[in-house]
Design a protein around this motif. Structure first.
Motif, short mmCIF file in Angstrom:
data_model
loop_
_atom_site.label_atom_id
_atom_site.label_comp_id
_atom_site.label_asym_id
_atom_site.label_seq_id
_atom_site.Cartn_x
_atom_site.Cartn_y
_atom_site.Cartn_z
N LEU A 20 1.13 -1.53 0.25
CA LEU A 20 -0.19 -0.50 -0.37
C LEU A 20 0.76 0.76 0.09
N CYS A 22 0.92 5.74 -0.39
CA CYS A 22 0.43 7.00 -0.27
C CYS A 22 -0.88 7.75 -0.54
N SER A 23 -1.77 8.46 0.08
CA SER A 23 -2.74 9.38 -0.65
C SER A 23 -2.48 10.08 -1.04
N LYS A 156 -6.16 2.39 3.60
CA LYS A 156 -5.17 3.51 2.99
C LYS A 156 -4.31 4.21 3.80
N ASN A 158 -1.54 7.25 4.84
CA ASN A 158 -0.69 8.12 4.30
C ASN A 158 0.48 8.17 5.04
N GLU A 228 -7.15 7.69 8.16
CA GLU A 228 -5.75 7.04 7.32
C GLU A 228 -4.75 6.46 8.39
N GLN A 265 -1.24 2.54 -4.69
CA GLN A 265 -2.10 3.07 -3.91
C GLN A 265 -4.04 2.18 -3.62
N SER A 266 -3.76 2.56 -2.68
CA SER A 266 -5.44 1.18 -2.30
C SER A 266 -6.26 2.46 -2.95
N SER A 267 -7.39 1.84 -3.23
CA SER A 267 -9.09 2.72 -4.20
C SER A 267 -9.75 2.31 -3.26
N ASP A 269 -11.57 4.59 -0.51
CA ASP A 269 -11.93 5.84 -0.02
C ASP A 269 -12.17 5.86 1.69
#
Length: 316
Positions: A20, A22-23, A156, A158, A228, A265-267, A269
């Motif tokens: 995973l 970052c945002s 997710k 950060n 996050e 990156q994670s999808s 939210d």
């Protein structure tokens, strides 16, 4: 030694694990405490060695920790936790997801293509090394894989956008202390007190926060107020450290990159998970010993495990 071979076999062009990242540059919206709690319950897991049916002594030595899902590759998931939660690479670990299912990471076998590259098994990936003096060289981090056809959300993370005095939330599964089979989750709000650069060489701890934590919450996620993950909890207060301690999520990412592991990156939210009320199983375990018990002898003969899924098959 086998772990060194496994890591050397992984190349930048043929990654076998996705981590995973970052945002995005667009800052996510702030969430209420209740909403962050909803996110936490969906992505946090319990990790512990599997129990043999009828082995009461093993129950007395049972010490589960926490973790959270950081990656998915095909139908194989990867959960981050502390190295000290999953110390034995030859052990069979159970990973309990928010729906109450326990997935066992037993006898992991790599796919044929990976086997040709020298990757023959996948019990656990370690990012540090435990010494006989009780100190950890490198990072007190590990990743445990499990296989499932169910759709679980990936957390997710950060990696950069946090500062001293920011709100923090630690989530995990504390040990009640009386060996009761009933367990409940804990959501602990607080504030970020210090950011250590460089981190403590004993385990790589670089985040200090006021969120209250307890034994059993090690490996659990540390959230910001946007749902996050900014760190991995793993250590309580010490005589010289008056705050609870975590490892920065960016250090998990950088360690993965050292081994040429692909980052994505994670999808998912956080605001989407925040709006979904978790099921009761996400915060309550009526009998943890029952959940993590599996008849390993029967499983070795081909019978279905009593507590969860079967072997890990690492995809190409």
């Amino acid at each position: 030694m086998w772990l060194q071979i496994l890591f050397r076999a992984a190349t930048a062009t043929v990654p076998f694990l996705a981590f995973l990242a970052c945002s995005t540059s667009v800052q996510a919206q702030k969430l209420s405490d209740t909403e962050v709690n909803n996110v936490a319950q969906h992505v946090t897991v319990i990790i512990a060695e599997g129990l043999q049916e009828g082995d009461v002594e093993a129950q007395n030595e049972f010490n589960p920790g926490s973790g959270f899902i950081v990656a998915k590759l095909g139908n194989t998931y990867f959960a981050a936790t502390n190295l000290h939660v999953a110390l034995r690479p030859d052990a069979i670990y159970g990973i309990r997801t928010y729906d109450g299912k326990v997935h066992f990471s037993t006898n992991g076998k790599a796919s044929s293509n990976l086997s040709k590259k020298g990757i023959t098994s996948f019990p656990i990936i370690y990012f540090g090394e435990a010494g006989e003096d009780g100190k950890i060289k490198g990072f007190d981090l590990a990743v445990v894989g499990f296989q499932s056809d169910r759709d679980y959300p990936v957390a997710k993370v950060n990696l950069v956008d946090f500062n001293k005095n920011d709100r923090t939330f630690v989530f995990g599964w504390p040990d009640p202390g009386d060996r009761t089979p009933r367990r409940t989750c804990r959501f602990s709000p607080g504030n970020l007190q210090e950011i250590l650069n460089p981190p403590n060489p004993n385990g790589g701890y670089g985040l200090l926060y006021s969120s209250e934590t307890y034994i059993g919450m090690s490996g659990g996620p540390v959230f910001n107020d946007r749902g996050e993950i900014i760190g991995i909890h793993g250590r309580g207060k010490e005589p010289t450290v008056p705050f609870n301690q975590g490892i920065k999520a960016r250090d998990l990412k950088s360690e993965a990159e050292k081994y040429k592991l692909q980052v994505f990156q994670s999808s998912i939210d956080p605001s989407s998970l925040a709006a979904i009320a978790p099921p009761p199983a996400a915060c309550l375990i009526p009998n943890i010993y029952q959940d993590f018990t599996r008849d390993f002898k029967s499983a070795a003969l081909g019978d279905k495990p009593s507590g969860g899924d079967g072997n890990i098959l690492i995809p190409d």
